[in-house]
Design an enzyme around this catalytic site. Structure first.
Site, PDB file in Angstrom:
ATOM      1  N   LYS A 120       4.076   1.692  -4.765  1.00  0.00           N
ATOM      2  CA  LYS A 120       5.062   1.285  -5.782  1.00  0.00           C
ATOM      3  C   LYS A 120       4.510   1.530  -7.172  1.00  0.00           C
ATOM      4  O   LYS A 120       5.175   2.112  -8.022  1.00  0.00           O
ATOM      5  CB  LYS A 120       5.349  -0.222  -5.658  1.00  0.00           C
ATOM      6  CG  LYS A 120       6.275  -0.611  -4.573  1.00  0.00           C
ATOM      7  CD  LYS A 120       6.525  -2.106  -4.621  1.00  0.00           C
ATOM      8  CE  LYS A 120       5.262  -2.892  -4.448  1.00  0.00           C
ATOM      9  NZ  LYS A 120       5.406  -4.299  -4.765  1.00  0.00           N
ATOM     10  N   THR A 121       3.293   1.034  -7.383  1.00  0.00           N
ATOM     11  CA  THR A 121       2.697   1.116  -8.713  1.00  0.00           C
ATOM     12  C   THR A 121       2.414   2.568  -9.086  1.00  0.00           C
ATOM     13  O   THR A 121       2.663   2.981 -10.222  1.00  0.00           O
ATOM     14  CB  THR A 121       1.409   0.283  -8.753  1.00  0.00           C
ATOM     15  OG1 THR A 121       1.694  -0.989  -8.175  1.00  0.00           O
ATOM     16  CG2 THR A 121       0.942   0.074 -10.147  1.00  0.00           C
TER      17      THR A 121
ATOM     18  N   HIS B 113       8.090 -12.010  -3.378  1.00  0.00           N
ATOM     19  CA  HIS B 113       9.476 -12.433  -3.236  1.00  0.00           C
ATOM     20  C   HIS B 113       9.825 -13.487  -4.290  1.00  0.00           C
ATOM     21  O   HIS B 113      10.796 -13.351  -5.025  1.00  0.00           O
ATOM     22  CB  HIS B 113       9.651 -13.023  -1.828  1.00  0.00           C
ATOM     23  CG  HIS B 113      11.032 -13.442  -1.496  1.00  0.00           C
ATOM     24  ND1 HIS B 113      11.777 -12.811  -0.531  1.00  0.00           N
ATOM     25  CD2 HIS B 113      11.812 -14.417  -1.977  1.00  0.00           C
ATOM     26  CE1 HIS B 113      12.951 -13.377  -0.453  1.00  0.00           C
ATOM     27  NE2 HIS B 113      12.995 -14.363  -1.310  1.00  0.00           N
TER      28      HIS B 113
ATOM     29  N   ASP C 175       0.802  -1.224   0.000  1.00  0.00           N
ATOM     30  CA  ASP C 175       0.000   0.000   0.000  1.00  0.00           C
ATOM     31  C   ASP C 175       0.835   1.274   0.000  1.00  0.00           C
ATOM     32  O   ASP C 175       0.310   2.350   0.182  1.00  0.00           O
ATOM     33  CB  ASP C 175      -0.916   0.024   1.227  1.00  0.00           C
ATOM     34  CG  ASP C 175      -2.097  -0.894   1.040  1.00  0.00           C
ATOM     35  OD1 ASP C 175      -2.430  -1.148  -0.127  1.00  0.00           O
ATOM     36  OD2 ASP C 175      -2.655  -1.366   2.036  1.00  0.00           O
TER      37      ASP C 175
END
Lengths: 453, 318
Positions: A65-66, A125, A62
């Site tokens: 990043k995007t 990951h 949240d």
């Protein structure tokens, strides 16, 4: 082979004289451009190979990043350096299949004033690890995104651990949502991030930290935390991440693609120099498949032109003194004398493909022996799991020990695949060279493993 | 070197600037905030709010934060409830006569690697394990109880808190959705019936608790004087994912041994020259039941033989 070379050199000469106006030329343009570069190669130290850089974003789901990725493309699109990619396009990036491995990743390309960037954003990951192992894109640097109002979260430690694992050397921190809090809190986030980075072996004091708001930038805001913060981030990326340089300082290394005999002269091996500088009359070793043959470079040719030295990236033919064609095999390596050690024992990171990716259905145990493919060669190989692991399921990734039937040269980072019944079941990269171990009577099943090396 | 020098000048500049612009007490506040945050781990904004409300009394602020954490956790949990959570762990805990298999999901595998997640996983598994002990109805050789997300959340963890409350706290801390997906509690009702469990990846030293991506519980009978095959068989179940035990008379082996879904006809994982059935015969093993969880798989229709019961009909000792 000689014939092919002659035709190729004629071809390059031909294309130099005539305009590139037919289809066949277009198809081979890359080849041609390589040749043209070779003609003009001159020893220049510190030659910058390409102004390209791979970066990735990591951080909490949240923390934006995007949004940051979208904002970067938006800001650069206004400057004419990128194509705007919206939040939804990045967020809903389809699964991609790199070398048959399914990876959830968004790849976005853009360029700053100095460089072109390939930007990777993965949700998990395991995705980043698969990305690294399959070689889809090796990340040179990462932007760690942290929200100013939350600060580092418990899982930020895991994000940094990942960065260490995939070998990222340069980290930048982007403190997002900086418009929501006052300076005091931003300072605290910065201090905490520097501490955390130092804990993980990064130089916390010098890591660049940029405050901004990706959302503001995305909305076209030109205030301090809007678009200017994104430009500042890009400028910092340009200056902080060092450019990729062609390695000209290491001892030379050339994998052999082909070999032929020139009547009256001797054996010529052909290949592309991976690193270092090759000089005429240098001593060299020809290594691979258990053989280590000493020789001297009698002559180096770049497309029929004899040269006194050749650089990394050059495609060359090398005449080897006193070499018999029978001793040369494709997949062997030509290296500076005594610069490399052969071994049949390596440590590697590996990923086993799942059944749906065409991999095995059953788990893998130690003593798993199959054919390994790497570069231009293949050889029988045995895989032993780390002793703490009982088995590996398809879809798992982890560290394994490789034992080859014969001594070979493999360098750290070299990719390989394992095939079983002509189907790729695993892919991996070498991480460490270990001391050779004995293969009794050429039977890999009888090898006694020594894990303490 | 140049970079470093730059960073130092920047730091010194910041220091000087701070001395000039902010009163000394601001710095003290900041360090109080830093301390409180380090101690409690709550988000920076909340720590600051707590300090402001209590006039920089860090003890009071901490108490308030702990009080609020539950409510904030619930708020966060409600906000994130709809998001897909398919990563996470499967954990087992067992003794000779009881076993618990629990799946806990989260959004990213980063969180699944965190210590706090592992602690949450262990709490949930222990609660389910305790439930298996206090779960009294006896019927047949083993009693099985399948818990769904809601039932699992109603179990009491160590300290008397409901699991759902602990989970909300956890969601508040990591800011990511998490779901107590399902659990399986088993109790053996006969002395000769043993229960064992296995997870993959397995811990280096086998213990009665472990967690991984895959897990299985197995109930079996075996005479005591022979080498115990339970754990290996359980490993086979985790590795080969059989769909059912299979009946020698009714089921037929598949043509391709790789596609075999009946446990008894599968090649034994640790020695493929035998089938599981042959291994069972040699060691006088009898498999009563098994259950296998793979983390993130969609919950399939209930395993045959498992009766779904509402929680309140189950008698417990408490």
């Amino acid at each position: 082979m000689t014939g092919r070379l002659i035709i190729r050199s004629l071809y390059t000469n031909f294309t130099q004289h005539f305009a590139l106006n037919n289809n066949t030329v277009c198809k081979n343009r890359i080849l041609v451009s390589v040749f043209n570069v070779n003609f003009s190669t001159k020893p220049k130290s510190g030659f910058v190979e390409k102004k390209h850089c791979n970066v990735g974003t990591i951080g909490h789901v949240d923390h934006g990043k995007t949004t940051l990725t979208a904002a970067i493309t938006k800001v650069l699109a206004n400057d004419g350096l990128a194509q705007y990619v919206s939040y939804d396009e990045i967020d809903k990036a389809p699964e991609e299949k790199a070398r048959g491995i399914t990876i959830n990743a968004a790849h976005v390309g853009y360029s700053s004033k100095l460089r072109t960037y390939a930007h990777t954003d993965c949700p998990g990951h395991a995705d980043y690890i698969r990305n690294m192992i399959s070689g889809a894109s090796q990340m040179d640097a990462a932007v760690l995104v942290v929200a100013a109002n939350d600060g580092p979260m418990p899982q930020t430690r895991e994000h940094l651990l990942l960065a260490k694992q995939v070998g990222i050397q340069h980290i930048l921190v982007f403190i997002n949502k900086a418009d929501l809090v006052d300076d005091e809190l931003k300072e605290l986030v910065e201090i905490e991030m520097r501490e955390l980075l130092t804990d993980f072996g990064y130089d916390g004091n010098t890591v660049p930290i940029i405050c901004g708001s990706a959302l503001k930038a995305l909305n076209g805001d030109e205030s301090e935390y809007g678009a200017p913060s994104i430009r500042k981030l890009l400028d910092t990326m340009d200056s902080y991440i060092p450019p990729i340089v062609r390695d000209l300082t290491s001892p030379f290394l050339m994998p052999i693609d082909n070999a032929f005999t020139v009547p009256g002269r001797g054996t010529v091996v052909v290949g592309t120099i991976k690193r270092g500088i090759m000089k005429k009359n240098d001593d060299a070793d020809l290594l691979g498949f258990g053989y280590n043959i000493k020789t001297t470079l009698s002559d180096i040719q770049i497309f029929k032109k004899s040269v006194s030295e050749a650089l990394a990236g050059d495609n060359v033919g090398v005449l080897l003194r006193g070499m018999k064609i029978k001793s040369v095999e494709t997949g062997m390596l030509l290296s500076a004398a005594k610069s490399l050690q052969m071994s049949n024992h390596y440590k590697a990171k590996i990923y086993f493909l799942t059944r749906s990716e065409g991999g095995r259905k059953k788990p893998i145990f130690s003593k798993y022996s199959q054919q390994m493919y790497s570069g231009t060669w293949n050889i029988a190989c045995r895989i032993d799991l780390d002793p703490s692991q009982h088995m590996m399921m398809p879809g798992d990734h982890g560290e394994v020990y490789l034992t080859l039937l014969e001594d070979m040269v493999m360098t750290s980072g070299q990719p390989f695949t394992i095939r079983e019944n002509n189907v790729t079941v695993a892919t991996g990269i070498v991480t460490d060279t270990l001391k050779s171990i004995d293969v009794p009577k050429g039977k890999l099943g009888k090898v006694v493993m020594n894990y303490e090396v | 070197m140049k970079l470093r020098a730059k960073a130092y000048t920047k730091m010194i500049f910041q220091l000087v600037r701070r001395l000039h612009t902010s009163p000394v007490c601001r710095a003290a506040e900041s360090s109080l905030l830093a301390k409180l945050r380090k101690k409690t781990g709550y988000t920076i904004a909340n720590c600051k709010k707590a300090l402001e409300m209590h006039n920089n009394d860090s003890d009071k602020a901490e108490a308030w934060l702990n009080e609020q954490a539950q409510a904030m956790g619930w708020a966060k949990a409600t906000k994130l409830a709809g998001r897909t959570a398919l990563q996470g762990l499967v954990a087992v805990k067992f003794d000779k006569g009881h076993g618990a298999l629990v799946e806990l999901n989260c959004e990213t595998d980063f969180v699944a690697k965190n210590d706090k997640f592992h602690k949450m996983m262990e709490d949930a598994t222990l609660a389910a394990f305790k439930f298996a002990h206090t779960h009294l109805q006896a019927k047949g050789p083993i009693t099985k109880m399948e818990l769904d997300s809601e039932q699992l959340g109603n179990l009491q963890a160590e300290g008397g808190k409901k699991l759902s409350e602990t989970l909300a706290l956890f969601i508040g801390t990591v800011g990511e959705n998490a779901v107590l997906r399902r659990a399986e509690c088993w109790k053996a009702n006969q002395n000769e019936v043993k229960i064992t469990a296995y997870t993959h990846p397995a811990p280096a030293t086998p213990g009665d608790y472990s967690a991984g991506k895959y897990g299985a519980l197995l109930a079996y009978k075996q005479p005591n004087d022979l080498q115990d095959f339970g754990r290996q068989l359980c490993q086979h179940i985790v590795g080969c994912a059989p769909v059912k035990i299979g009946d020698k008379e009714k089921d037929k082996p598949a043509k391709n041994s790789d596609d075999e879904t009946c446990l008894i006809f599968q090649e034994y994982l640790l020695d493929p020259s035998y089938t599981v059935e042959e291994v069972m015969e040699q060691n006088k093993l009898e498999i009563i039941d098994y259950v296998r969880f793979s983390c993130g798989e969609a919950v399939e229709s209930n395993m045959p033989g498992v009766e779904k019961q509402p929680l309140d009909t189950v008698q417990t000792l408490q």
